[in-house]
Write a protein that holds these residues in place. Structure first.
Motif, PDB file in Angstrom:
ATOM      1  N   LYS A 143       6.833  -4.853   0.428  1.00 20.86           N
ATOM      2  CA  LYS A 143       8.082  -4.302  -0.390  1.00 20.86           C
ATOM      3  C   LYS A 143       7.864  -4.628  -1.821  1.00 20.86           C
ATOM      4  O   LYS A 143       7.113  -5.531  -2.298  1.00 20.86           O
ATOM      5  CB  LYS A 143       9.278  -4.693  -0.003  1.00 20.86           C
ATOM      6  N   ARG A 181       6.497  -5.235   6.609  1.00 22.29           N
ATOM      7  CA  ARG A 181       6.222  -4.443   5.586  1.00 22.29           C
ATOM      8  C   ARG A 181       6.369  -4.882   4.370  1.00 22.29           C
ATOM      9  O   ARG A 181       7.231  -5.621   3.890  1.00 22.29           O
ATOM     10  CB  ARG A 181       7.174  -3.096   5.692  1.00 22.29           C
ATOM     11  N   GLU A 197       8.532   3.679  -0.356  1.00 26.56           N
ATOM     12  CA  GLU A 197       9.817   4.073  -0.597  1.00 26.56           C
ATOM     13  C   GLU A 197      10.334   5.337  -0.328  1.00 26.56           C
ATOM     14  O   GLU A 197      11.316   5.651   0.222  1.00 26.56           O
ATOM     15  CB  GLU A 197      10.129   3.289  -1.859  1.00 26.56           C
TER      16      GLU A 197
END
Length: 321
Positions: free
Chosen positions: A18, A16, A222
């Motif tokens: 980030k 993922r 997020e």
């Protein structure tokens, strides 16, 4: 340079993106390769499913917020139609028509900082009747509601609450000053705490940078948002952003692909501005977009429900599980 096709497979395998990662390659990657990688991610996580939702503008105009893009802000001289909360019968008739056309979900959207008082009570009544009579997922977009109001919506049958973050934290004060980015984050988290699925995205083409767009995509990741509408600004005469040029079709397609890479499991939802793209964004449905708002939209023209079903059939996609 990062190989975007290789990256798409890494994302499928569990990696993922980030905050803090160097994502500058997104801006220089070959667009066709980026689209191919986004489509690969989309097919893995969303299969051949495309979610179709429709909206009704339940209350229009006279909004006290000063969002620079909006036709319905009282601060902007756009000639927007103004009316109070619609009669329940009109909302139910529209919802019934959309259900019969085969869409997945239906939302009441209202102008203003928040829907309140007797108008909110009437919205609750409409949702209760829709839940009892129609095979639709129910959504709401009513501004800054209280925790009690969000609870009442859920109890009335609403499963999704829409509340866009609009842009990046850095850019937000350039777009609106009557509420803050943090106000938006609080509302989203309050809706999530109530058990509502949140639909949140934003608008591109408002003078922001590519870094702002990427930051918005990461912020939504997020927040664990699983329905992300991407609107292209349609400059409205009389609004502070009315002088801007429309975003290009290629830039809109690149934005959709980037959002898919950063939010691989979400529905990336086409919204305002589909007509910028060729064939109303047909290619986008195999290049990262797995959902759309269809039918008549708020202040910008979209496609018809029938037209979208024709596109899905042509591409071998379906809005049914």
């Amino acid at each position: 340079m990062t190989d975007v096709l290789e990256l798409s497979q890494r994302i499928i395998d569990g990696y993922r993106i980030k905050r803090g990662d160097d994502l500058s390659f997104f801006l220089t990657a070959d667009l066709e390769k980026l689209e191919a990688g986004a489509g690969k991610i989309q097919r893995h996580f969303r299969k051949n499913h495309v979610d179709l939702c429709t909206i009704i503008n339940g209350r229009s105009g006279r909004c006290p917020e000063n969002c620079k893009y909006c036709a319905q802000s009282a601060h902007n001289k756009t000639g927007c139609e103004e009316y109070p909360f619609l009669p329940k019968e009109k909302i139910l008739a529209e919802a019934k028509s959309n259900a019969e056309a085969g869409v997945n979900r239906f939302a009441i959207v209202t102008a203003g900082r928040a829907l309140s008082g007797s108008e909110f009570d009437r919205a609750i009544e409409a949702y209760q009747e829709m839940r009892a009579t129609l095979p639709l997922g129910l959504c709401a977009s009513m501004g800054f509601l209280s925790a009690e109001q969000l609870h009442r919506l859920r109890m009335a049958g609403v499963s999704n609450y829409h509340h866009n973050i609009e842009t990046s934290r850095r850019n937000f004060p350039n777009i609106c000053t009557t509420h803050t980015y943090d106000d938006k984050i609080r509302e989203i988290k309050m809706a999530q705490a109530e058990g509502l699925q949140v639909c949140s995205g934003g608008i591109v083409g408002m003078g922001e940078t590519w870094e702002d767009r990427i930051d918005m995509a990461i912020s939504l990741s997020e927040l664990h948002i699983l329905s992300i509408p991407i609107n292209a600004l349609m400059p409205i005469p009389g609004s502070p952003l009315g002088h801007l040029h429309q975003i290009s079709a290629d830039d809109l397609m690149r934005t959709i692909a980037i959002f898919r890479y950063i939010n691989p499991e979400a529905d990336i939802r086409l919204a305002a501005g589909r007509k910028i793209m060729k064939d109303f964004g047909e290619k986008a449905f195999v290049s990262g977009a797995s959902a759309t708002i269809t039918g008549d939209m708020l202040t910008t023209s979209g496609t018809t429900i029938r037209g979208d079903f024709e596109i899905l059939k042509k591409l071998g996609l379906t809005n049914r599980e």
